[in-house]
Scaffold this active site. Structure first.
Site, PDB file in Angstrom:
ATOM      1  N   HIS A  38      -7.791 -18.220 -31.465  1.00 15.73           N
ATOM      2  CA  HIS A  38      -9.115 -17.952 -30.901  1.00 15.73           C
ATOM      3  C   HIS A  38     -10.128 -17.965 -32.042  1.00 15.73           C
ATOM      4  CE1 HIS A  38      -8.354 -14.001 -32.553  1.00 15.73           C
ATOM      5  NE2 HIS A  38      -7.285 -13.863 -31.778  1.00 15.73           N
ATOM      6  N   HIS A  41      -9.204 -16.371 -35.401  1.00 17.16           N
ATOM      7  CA  HIS A  41      -8.392 -17.183 -36.312  1.00 17.16           C
ATOM      8  C   HIS A  41      -9.244 -18.265 -36.979  1.00 17.16           C
ATOM      9  CE1 HIS A  41      -5.163 -15.951 -33.313  1.00 17.16           C
ATOM     10  NE2 HIS A  41      -4.620 -15.582 -34.454  1.00 17.16           N
ATOM     11  N   GLY A 152      -6.824 -11.290 -41.268  1.00 15.71           N
ATOM     12  CA  GLY A 152      -7.927 -10.610 -40.601  1.00 15.71           C
ATOM     13  C   GLY A 152      -7.873  -9.101 -40.808  1.00 15.71           C
ATOM     14  N   ASP A 155      -6.041  -6.499 -38.100  1.00 13.62           N
ATOM     15  CA  ASP A 155      -4.739  -5.861 -38.363  1.00 13.62           C
ATOM     16  C   ASP A 155      -4.846  -5.221 -39.738  1.00 13.62           C
ATOM     17  OD1 ASP A 155      -2.799  -6.826 -36.106  1.00 13.62           O
ATOM     18  OD2 ASP A 155      -4.043  -8.535 -36.637  1.00 13.62           O
ATOM     19  N   MET A 189     -11.420  -9.653 -30.979  1.00 14.31           N
ATOM     20  CA  MET A 189     -10.651 -10.789 -30.465  1.00 14.31           C
ATOM     21  C   MET A 189      -9.180 -10.629 -30.833  1.00 14.31           C
ATOM     22  SD  MET A 189     -12.946 -14.149 -30.755  1.00 14.31           S
ATOM     23  CE  MET A 189     -14.588 -14.163 -30.061  1.00 14.31           C
ATOM     24  N   SER A 190      -8.326 -10.953 -29.876  1.00 14.10           N
ATOM     25  CA  SER A 190      -6.881 -10.846 -30.083  1.00 14.10           C
ATOM     26  C   SER A 190      -6.187 -11.802 -29.122  1.00 14.10           C
ATOM     27  CB  SER A 190      -6.429  -9.411 -29.774  1.00 14.10           C
ATOM     28  OG  SER A 190      -5.031  -9.375 -29.586  1.00 14.10           O
TER      29      SER A 190
HETATM   30  O1  PAF Z   1      -1.012 -11.262 -37.815  1.00 15.91           O
HETATM   31  C1  PAF Z   1      -0.164 -12.100 -37.400  1.00 15.91           C
HETATM   32  O2  PAF Z   1      -0.480 -13.009 -36.627  1.00 15.91           O
HETATM   33  C2  PAF Z   1       1.286 -11.989 -37.863  1.00 15.91           C
HETATM   34  O3  PAF Z   1       1.657 -10.657 -38.035  1.00 15.91           O
HETATM   35  C3  PAF Z   1       1.573 -12.811 -39.146  1.00 15.91           C
HETATM   36  C4  PAF Z   1       0.785 -12.292 -40.339  1.00 15.91           C
HETATM   37  C5  PAF Z   1       1.241 -14.277 -38.912  1.00 15.91           C
HETATM   38  C6  PAF Z   1       3.060 -12.710 -39.512  1.00 15.91           C
HETATM   39  O4  PAF Z   1       3.870 -13.188 -38.498  1.00 15.91           O
END
Ligand code: PAF
Length: 283
Positions: A38, A41, A152, A155, A189-190
């Site tokens: 999305h 990213h 990001g 997280d 966003m997720s």
């Molecule tokens: O944040 C994520 O999408 C995942 O935890 C990652 C960093 C790609 C590891 O699988």
């Protein structure tokens, strides 16, 4: 018309592709993802592009970071539209390993992380999560050998864990954090937002509103415990099952008792229906 990125699904193809990108001393930034891409990213990809000559994006839904009761099978997989978006962004390489390429028969090694990984936030609810993330991210770094990797801030604990690990293990990669990207109503966003029903989606921005109000009140000098108490009550009233609403030191994620122990970060995780949402803001 943008050129399609190189696509690697096995380690030999990845090695050839990375060698090709590295001609004329080009440096490389990696954006690790699990796909279902999305705008959040894509903002990481754009930041990567500003940092490095070439950009690689990995797409791998990593089984070792999911518990048996979590959503590994249901996790959205949207390869065609992911590839179209990455092509549009001018990404140079997509590393999309198969599960056996990443974890061949007999694979038994796991990276054990502590410090921010045992801060008592996500790790309290997903005990195996950071070891799975650290293992796959360490592998991604040794496979792709990037100078930079972009994660990001959404997280936030993951960002701190990966930053610590890259430094502790001398992985030779600079970790770059990117700000949370939000919907117009504030919802972070997720990829998991697609699970929300229309009613849940309408309620979901409460989390960000609570974070913003709490951060403002903490900055204004209100007592931490009472600000968090009010925030928890608002989240519960909106219909969430709250996992945590906590204020922590922004770098170590250690608990704090007063604003003088800053810089501070306010972090939340809560479930609505079957969906677990996380978010955070700077205080
Ligand atoms: O944040 C994520 O999408 C995942 O935890 C990652 C960093 C790609 C590891 O699988």
């Amino acid at each position: 018309m943008p050129r399609s990125p190189l696509i690697a699904r096995s380690l030999p193809v990845l090695k050839r592709s990375v060698d090709r990108l590295r001609t004329r001393k080009a440096n490389l930034a990696l954006v690790p993802t699990m796909g279902a891409l999305h705008e959040g990213h894509l903002s990481l990809v754009r930041l990567a592009r500003r940092r490095a000559d070439k950009v690689a994006v990995s797409i791998f839904v990593n089984p070792t970071q999911f518990a048996p009761h979590e959503d590994l099978d249901a996790y959205p997989r949207t390869w065609k539209s992911d590839l179209a978006k990455l092509t549009e962004e001018g990404v140079d390489l997509v590393w999309a390993p198969t599960a056996p390429a990443m974890y061949p028969e007999g694979f038994v090694t796991r990276v054990q992380v502590e410090g921010p990984a045992t801060a008592g936030l996500e790790d309290r609810f997903r005990p195996h999560f950071f070891s799975g993330v650290a293992t796959v991210v360490a592998k991604l770094f040794t496979q792709v050998r990037p100078e930079f990797a972009v994660f990001g801030e959404k997280d936030y604990q993951q960002l701190k864990v990966v930053t610590r690990m890259a430094s502790d293990l001398d992985l030779g990669v600079r970790i770059v954090g990117a700000p949370v990207v939000r919907e117009r109503d504030g919802l972070a966003m997720s990829s998991r937002n697609v699970y929300l029903s229309p009613d849940e989606r309408a309620t979901a921005p409460v989390l960000y509103r609570v974070l913003k109000d709490a951060a403002r009140n903490i900055k204004a000098g209100d007592d931490l415990a009472s600000v968090l108490g009010v925030g928890c009550a608002r989240i519960a009233q909106a219909g969430f099952a709250l996992d945590y609403l906590e204020v922590r030191h922004a770098d170590t994620l250690a608990p704090v008792r007063s604003i003088t122990e800053g810089p501070l970060r306010l972090l939340v995780a809560a479930r609505i229906g079957g969906t677990r949402l996380i978010d955070n803001v700077r205080v």
